[in-house]
Design an enzyme around this catalytic site. Structure first.
Site, mmCIF file in Angstrom:
data_model
loop_
_atom_site.group_PDB
_atom_site.id
_atom_site.type_symbol
_atom_site.label_atom_id
_atom_site.label_comp_id
_atom_site.label_asym_id
_atom_site.label_seq_id
_atom_site.Cartn_x
_atom_site.Cartn_y
_atom_site.Cartn_z
ATOM 1 N N GLU A 180 -2.931 -3.046 -2.457
ATOM 2 C CA GLU A 180 -4.287 -2.252 -1.849
ATOM 3 C C GLU A 180 -4.580 -0.910 -2.216
ATOM 4 O OE1 GLU A 180 -3.499 -1.720 2.433
ATOM 5 O OE2 GLU A 180 -5.584 -1.205 2.678
ATOM 6 N N HIS B 89 -8.864 -6.065 4.171
ATOM 7 C CA HIS B 89 -8.503 -5.252 5.206
ATOM 8 C C HIS B 89 -9.848 -4.988 5.759
ATOM 9 C CE1 HIS B 89 -4.141 -3.816 4.999
ATOM 10 N NE2 HIS B 89 -4.107 -4.887 5.371
ATOM 11 N N TRP C 163 0.862 -1.139 -0.025
ATOM 12 C CA TRP C 163 0.060 -0.078 -0.089
ATOM 13 C C TRP C 163 0.937 1.259 -0.088
ATOM 14 C CZ3 TRP C 163 -0.299 3.836 3.778
ATOM 15 C CH2 TRP C 163 -1.148 4.957 3.217
ATOM 16 N N ASP D 216 -9.550 -2.810 1.230
ATOM 17 C CA ASP D 216 -9.821 -2.283 2.487
ATOM 18 C C ASP D 216 -11.140 -1.751 2.689
ATOM 19 O OD1 ASP D 216 -9.753 -0.303 4.366
ATOM 20 O OD2 ASP D 216 -7.765 -0.713 4.962
ATOM 21 N N ASP E 94 -10.728 4.288 10.205
ATOM 22 C CA ASP E 94 -9.984 2.985 10.699
ATOM 23 C C ASP E 94 -10.559 2.647 12.188
ATOM 24 O OD1 ASP E 94 -8.282 1.866 8.834
ATOM 25 O OD2 ASP E 94 -7.654 4.012 8.734
ATOM 26 N N HIS F 255 -11.911 2.072 2.053
ATOM 27 C CA HIS F 255 -11.016 2.809 1.111
ATOM 28 C C HIS F 255 -12.147 3.056 -0.211
ATOM 29 C CE1 HIS F 255 -6.806 1.769 2.259
ATOM 30 N NE2 HIS F 255 -7.500 2.506 3.496
ATOM 31 N N ASP G 95 -7.579 -4.173 9.756
ATOM 32 C CA ASP G 95 -6.929 -2.922 9.695
ATOM 33 C C ASP G 95 -7.681 -1.806 10.590
ATOM 34 O OD1 ASP G 95 -5.245 -0.871 9.202
ATOM 35 O OD2 ASP G 95 -5.524 -0.947 7.074
ATOM 36 N N ASP H 37 -12.394 7.605 5.915
ATOM 37 C CA ASP H 37 -11.388 6.182 6.209
ATOM 38 C C ASP H 37 -10.969 6.367 7.581
ATOM 39 O OD1 ASP H 37 -10.030 4.288 5.916
ATOM 40 O OD2 ASP H 37 -8.399 5.239 4.727
ATOM 41 N N LYS I 270 -6.912 2.789 -2.864
ATOM 42 C CA LYS I 270 -7.410 3.621 -1.791
ATOM 43 C C LYS I 270 -8.007 4.877 -2.503
ATOM 44 C CE LYS I 270 -5.820 6.261 2.352
ATOM 45 N NZ LYS I 270 -5.328 6.125 3.492
#
Ligand code: RNT
Ligand code: ZN
Length: 418
Positions: free
Chosen positions: A225, A285, A184, A258, A295, A261, A325, A293, A227
């Site tokens: 990955e 993820h 990433w 992810d 997390d 993302h 993640d 985003d 995004k």
């Protein structure tokens, strides 16, 4: 009523639908979740001259007791693993190398810098996954790495990624389970670009060079990955979804999705079946974006259950590599791991205890009333009783009992750290 008798009663309820609960529990045991080490220290790592977290990601919160050494991080992971049912994997980043106090540039990292992690993983029967770290570094401070206009900077990161794939190969070989090495990069622009193509062309060429290095696929699997945006790359990200989807398909690499993302109403659950038709394997993820985003720790929400349903009902447990993640520093970090990972496992169990065959049939014959009704009713079937029994059989605390252990550990270990 005991856990056992509640379980037996629930088993009968599911059994009436032809669902084999015992078979589900056996299958669940075999599904590894790749637990990200970076929840334990706020994506800090152990580099000798450690810089600020960069790359357009951020951790907020100041909860006491974060791990500041590899020993502490491993100890915390062990605590979390003791509260999570099943055998799992640990996902490392290059910044978690152990270099004995010596400065080792990232393009010079070698398997030996991860020997202690491997020894530890062996001792605990864990698989390891890996990530090159293309952020929190002097050479990434303008937010560009593999797509950088400067050839020397690009080369540095290319070499770092090749070194990382070799470390992944070493993990896979030592632990007898292939390592997923995921690339990433943060590359992008804060404001409207005047040229979107050139950076993408450079990224493509950099990736070609990285993957030209021969690495045994029996030991190392490569993923990329994508995004949508980051802090400071709001207007344009070089490694977008379409870019990597195309790259992965053409070059036989894994696409890693992810869940944070994508556009806010765009879901990963809806991508899985589409991609399974064209990709042998894909990686996730699992995260939780709250308005952006962010997390957040994964909760047992609609999208998590939908992802689990897509994996289970399409018989893709061996083709979708599930990783986590998230990073939250505002709560106990070991609790964060425990909550997020238990939720993913619980969602898989939920998905295994659904009468998929009937539901698929009703859809095919146009009986949407039954489809909706039964999907809804199963939301309140006695999943908890099955989950508790699973936890007991796997020798981990049931329900919220695990919180007691976290409280003790916090008092005896975390609060003693300075
Ligand atoms: C960032 C990506 C990436 C990182 C980790 C630390 O937006 O999700 O996976 O979170 O590599
Ligand atoms: Zn991610």
């Amino acid at each position: 009523m005991s856990v056992k008798s509640q379980f037996e009663r629930a088993k009968i309820e599911y059994g009436q639908w032809g669902i084999d609960v015992e078979e589900a529990l056996e299958r669940l045991k075999q599904v590894p979740i790749s637990i990200h080490c970076w929840q334990g220290d706020d994506v800090g790592g152990f580099e000798v001259s450690k810089g600020e977290l960069s790359g357009g990601i951020d951790v907020t919160g100041d909860y006491p007791g974060k791990a500041t050494t590899p020993e502490e991080l491993r100890m915390d992971l062990e605590k979390a693993l003791s509260l999570i049912p099943g055998k799992h994997r640990v996902n490392l980043h290059a910044i978690y190398a152990e270099t004995d106090g010596k400065v080792v540039e990232r393009d010079q990292l070698e398997p030996r810098h991860f020997e202690k992690w491997v020894r530890w993983a062996k001792r605990h029967g864990l698989g390891l996954d890996f990530n090159p770290t293309l952020f929190s570094h002097e050479k990434a401070k303008d937010g560009l790495t593999l797509a950088h206009p400067d050839q020397a900077i690009r080369q540095f990161w290319i070499d770092h990624c090749i070194a990382s794939r070799k470390i992944g190969e070493y993990f896979g070989k030592e632990l007898e389970t292939p390592c997923l090495t995921n690339i990433w990069i943060p590359d992008g622009y804060k404001d409207t670009p005047s040229d979107r193509l050139t950076p993408r062309k450079r990224l493509k060429e950099s990736l070609d060079q990285i993957f030209a290095a021969e690495i045994n696929e029996a030991y190392n699997l490569d993923a990329v990955e994508s995004k949508l945006f980051g802090i400071g790359s709001e207007s344009y990200v070089v490694g977008s979804h379409e870019f990597y989807l195309s790259y992965a398909l053409k070059n036989d690499k894994l696409c890693l999705l992810d869940t944070g993302h994508y556009h806010p109403t765009e879901t990963v659950s809806n991508k899985i079946s589409a991609m399974l038709l064209f990709h042998d394997k894909l990686a996730l993820h699992v995260s939780r974006p709250v308005r952006w985003d962010s997390d957040h720790v994964v909760t047992f929400d609609d999208e998590l259950r939908e992802i689990a349903l897509e994996i289970v009902r399409n018989d893709a447990l061996d083709r979708v590599l599930i990783g986590l993640d998230f990073f939250d520093a505002s709560i106990n970090r070991i609790a964060a791991w425990t909550i997020g990972t238990r939720n993913v496992i619980k969602a898989l169990l939920f998905a295994m205890l659904i009468p998929h065959k009937q539901l698929k049939e009703w859809q095919e014959t146009g009986d949407y009333t039954r489809r909706l009704a039964v999907l809804e009713e199963f939301k309140t079937y006695p999943l908890g009783a099955i989950w508790n029994e699973y936890c007991e059989r796997m020798n981990v605390p049931i329900k919220e009992e695990w919180l007691k252990e976290i409280a003790i550990y916090e008092k005896e270990v975390l609060l003693q750290r300075h």
